[in-house]
Write a protein that holds these residues in place. Sequence first.
Motif, PDB file in Angstrom:
ATOM      1  N   ASP A  25       0.849  -1.479   0.127  1.00 29.97           N
ATOM      2  CA  ASP A  25      -0.077   0.083   0.066  1.00 29.97           C
ATOM      3  C   ASP A  25       0.235   0.926  -0.096  1.00 29.97           C
ATOM      4  OD1 ASP A  25      -2.856  -1.343   0.597  1.00 29.97           O
ATOM      5  OD2 ASP A  25      -2.098  -1.177   2.099  1.00 29.97           O
ATOM      6  N   ILE A  26       0.355   2.244  -0.896  1.00 27.65           N
ATOM      7  CA  ILE A  26       1.108   3.727  -0.611  1.00 27.65           C
ATOM      8  C   ILE A  26       0.935   4.490   0.482  1.00 27.65           C
ATOM      9  CG2 ILE A  26       1.680   5.479  -2.698  1.00 27.65           C
ATOM     10  CD1 ILE A  26       1.332   3.626  -4.528  1.00 27.65           C
ATOM     11  N   LEU A  27       1.412   4.561   1.312  1.00 31.17           N
ATOM     12  CA  LEU A  27       0.820   5.443   2.509  1.00 31.17           C
ATOM     13  C   LEU A  27       1.496   7.011   2.228  1.00 31.17           C
ATOM     14  CD1 LEU A  27       1.357   3.317   5.687  1.00 31.17           C
ATOM     15  CD2 LEU A  27      -0.080   3.071   3.822  1.00 31.17           C
ATOM     16  N   ALA A  28       2.599   7.205   1.292  1.00 31.93           N
ATOM     17  CA  ALA A  28       3.065   8.132   1.083  1.00 31.93           C
ATOM     18  C   ALA A  28       4.086   8.785   0.331  1.00 31.93           C
ATOM     19  CB  ALA A  28       3.639   9.272   2.701  1.00 31.93           C
ATOM     20  N   ALA A  29       3.970   9.727  -0.379  1.00 28.46           N
ATOM     21  CA  ALA A  29       5.130   9.558  -1.755  1.00 28.46           C
ATOM     22  C   ALA A  29       5.422  11.570  -1.993  1.00 28.46           C
ATOM     23  CB  ALA A  29       4.087   9.178  -3.380  1.00 28.46           C
ATOM     24  N   ASN A  30       6.170  11.478  -2.718  1.00 30.75           N
ATOM     25  CA  ASN A  30       6.768  12.520  -3.523  1.00 30.75           C
ATOM     26  C   ASN A  30       6.276  13.332  -4.251  1.00 30.75           C
ATOM     27  OD1 ASN A  30       8.926  11.574  -4.514  1.00 30.75           O
ATOM     28  ND2 ASN A  30      10.252  11.989  -3.481  1.00 30.75           N
ATOM     29  N   PRO A  31       6.397  14.438  -4.675  1.00 26.61           N
ATOM     30  CA  PRO A  31       5.608  14.605  -6.183  1.00 26.61           C
ATOM     31  C   PRO A  31       6.511  13.589  -7.421  1.00 26.61           C
ATOM     32  CG  PRO A  31       6.007  16.558  -5.042  1.00 26.61           C
ATOM     33  CD  PRO A  31       6.700  15.725  -4.215  1.00 26.61           C
ATOM     34  N   VAL A  32       7.706  13.734  -7.164  1.00 26.70           N
ATOM     35  CA  VAL A  32       8.227  13.115  -8.448  1.00 26.70           C
ATOM     36  C   VAL A  32       7.508  11.307  -8.872  1.00 26.70           C
ATOM     37  CG1 VAL A  32      10.390  12.145 -10.040  1.00 26.70           C
ATOM     38  CG2 VAL A  32       9.978  13.704  -7.968  1.00 26.70           C
ATOM     39  N   TYR A  33       7.671  10.818  -7.704  1.00 26.22           N
ATOM     40  CA  TYR A  33       7.104   9.570  -7.288  1.00 26.22           C
ATOM     41  C   TYR A  33       4.975   9.182  -7.936  1.00 26.22           C
ATOM     42  CZ  TYR A  33       5.512   4.639  -5.494  1.00 26.22           C
ATOM     43  OH  TYR A  33       5.424   3.002  -5.845  1.00 26.22           O
ATOM     44  N   ARG A  34       4.447  10.394  -6.681  1.00 21.56           N
ATOM     45  CA  ARG A  34       3.365  10.217  -7.904  1.00 21.56           C
ATOM     46  C   ARG A  34       3.271  10.563  -9.432  1.00 21.56           C
ATOM     47  NH1 ARG A  34       2.701  12.983  -2.919  1.00 21.56           N
ATOM     48  NH2 ARG A  34       3.237  15.184  -3.912  1.00 21.56           N
ATOM     49  N   ALA A  35       4.063  11.538 -10.161  1.00 21.84           N
ATOM     50  CA  ALA A  35       3.823  11.640 -10.975  1.00 21.84           C
ATOM     51  C   ALA A  35       4.555  10.656 -12.215  1.00 21.84           C
ATOM     52  CB  ALA A  35       5.120  13.067 -11.400  1.00 21.84           C
ATOM     53  N   LEU A  36       5.108   9.596 -11.557  1.00 24.64           N
ATOM     54  CA  LEU A  36       5.774   8.415 -11.868  1.00 24.64           C
ATOM     55  C   LEU A  36       4.491   7.397 -12.256  1.00 24.64           C
ATOM     56  CD1 LEU A  36       9.566   8.719 -11.693  1.00 24.64           C
ATOM     57  CD2 LEU A  36       8.246   8.871 -14.183  1.00 24.64           C
ATOM     58  N   PHE A  37       4.098   6.998 -11.502  1.00 24.76           N
ATOM     59  CA  PHE A  37       3.252   5.418 -11.097  1.00 24.76           C
ATOM     60  C   PHE A  37       2.310   5.564  -9.889  1.00 24.76           C
ATOM     61  CE2 PHE A  37       8.129   5.469  -9.414  1.00 24.76           C
ATOM     62  CZ  PHE A  37       8.675   4.764 -10.718  1.00 24.76           C
ATOM     63  N   VAL A  38       1.516   7.158  -9.657  1.00 26.22           N
ATOM     64  CA  VAL A  38       0.089   6.413  -8.948  1.00 26.22           C
ATOM     65  C   VAL A  38      -0.803   6.808 -10.190  1.00 26.22           C
ATOM     66  CG1 VAL A  38      -1.174   8.183  -7.571  1.00 26.22           C
ATOM     67  CG2 VAL A  38       1.034   7.633  -7.069  1.00 26.22           C
TER      68      VAL A  38
END
Length: 295
Positions: free
Chosen positions: A133-146
């Motif tokens: 489960d993705i509990l938190a992510a930074n902007p770069v991770y969110r842009a790539l994978f979410v």
Amino acid sequence: MGTTQRRRPELAAFLRTRRARVTPADVGMPPGLRRRTPGLRREEVAQLSGVGITWYTWLEQGRPINASAQVLDAVARTLRLDPPEREHLYHLAEVPYATPTPQSPAQTVGPEIQGIIDALDPRPAVVYNARYDILAANPVYRALFVDRARDGTGRLNALWGLFAVPEEDCPLMFRESELPVMVATLRAAYGLHAGEPVWEDFIRRLSAASPLFTRLWESGDVAEPGQRVKVFRHAAVGELRMTSVSLSVNGMPECRIVVYTPDDEETVQRTATLMERKNPALCRTGSSICGAKEN
């Protein structure tokens, strides 16, 4: 089904798959004639482990019998289990292991941890629990994978974004070698939670969504998280090569920060390009998120 009731069938299946992969030659035994069983026979495992054939048969059938640490160690040696597999065996047999039993996976991340992963820009960083489960992510991770990682309940989950999408939409390349490792890591964690409703529901829904996940899950393999070079693809910027590193988090049992470091200069530039497209305001000259330098 209760936790103990669920763990017994899981223990039986695990022992059968591990026994099937050990050949007589691996343990110094002659192959014999008319061998129909892949790997060792039950009586051979019992003999090599120094336990009774009836006792071992009952253990492999998932019957409610007690096992000591000494006996499990002997079986583990015979089946040539590596450390993650040995720990998995202990958890399924409900025998205390040398390491403390973790608590249930955390579901929230405090501002301190969020601040740490935000500060890792331009490197993608995420906090996973044991189910990915993705509990938190930074902007770069969110842009790539979410984008495709939301499961049927609204929860963000990395495995869902890899398995429950058409193969051509999967962001992870070399799926045949990478996805088995992720499922084996999930299964090692599952040994602590077999029978828990949230885990059983997750496995059931992902199995229904992905025949590939079902096949990999049924293999019974277990593994630990570790550093790997992974190759991703993104529709907007192309191929990205990144090294993933897992970091444990104090006070958050079974959770880890995973940081993806670009493995080459092209990936650095493509990640910066993606972030500029996602949020140009963040990519003005001097912004750390895109790795830009002041003139």
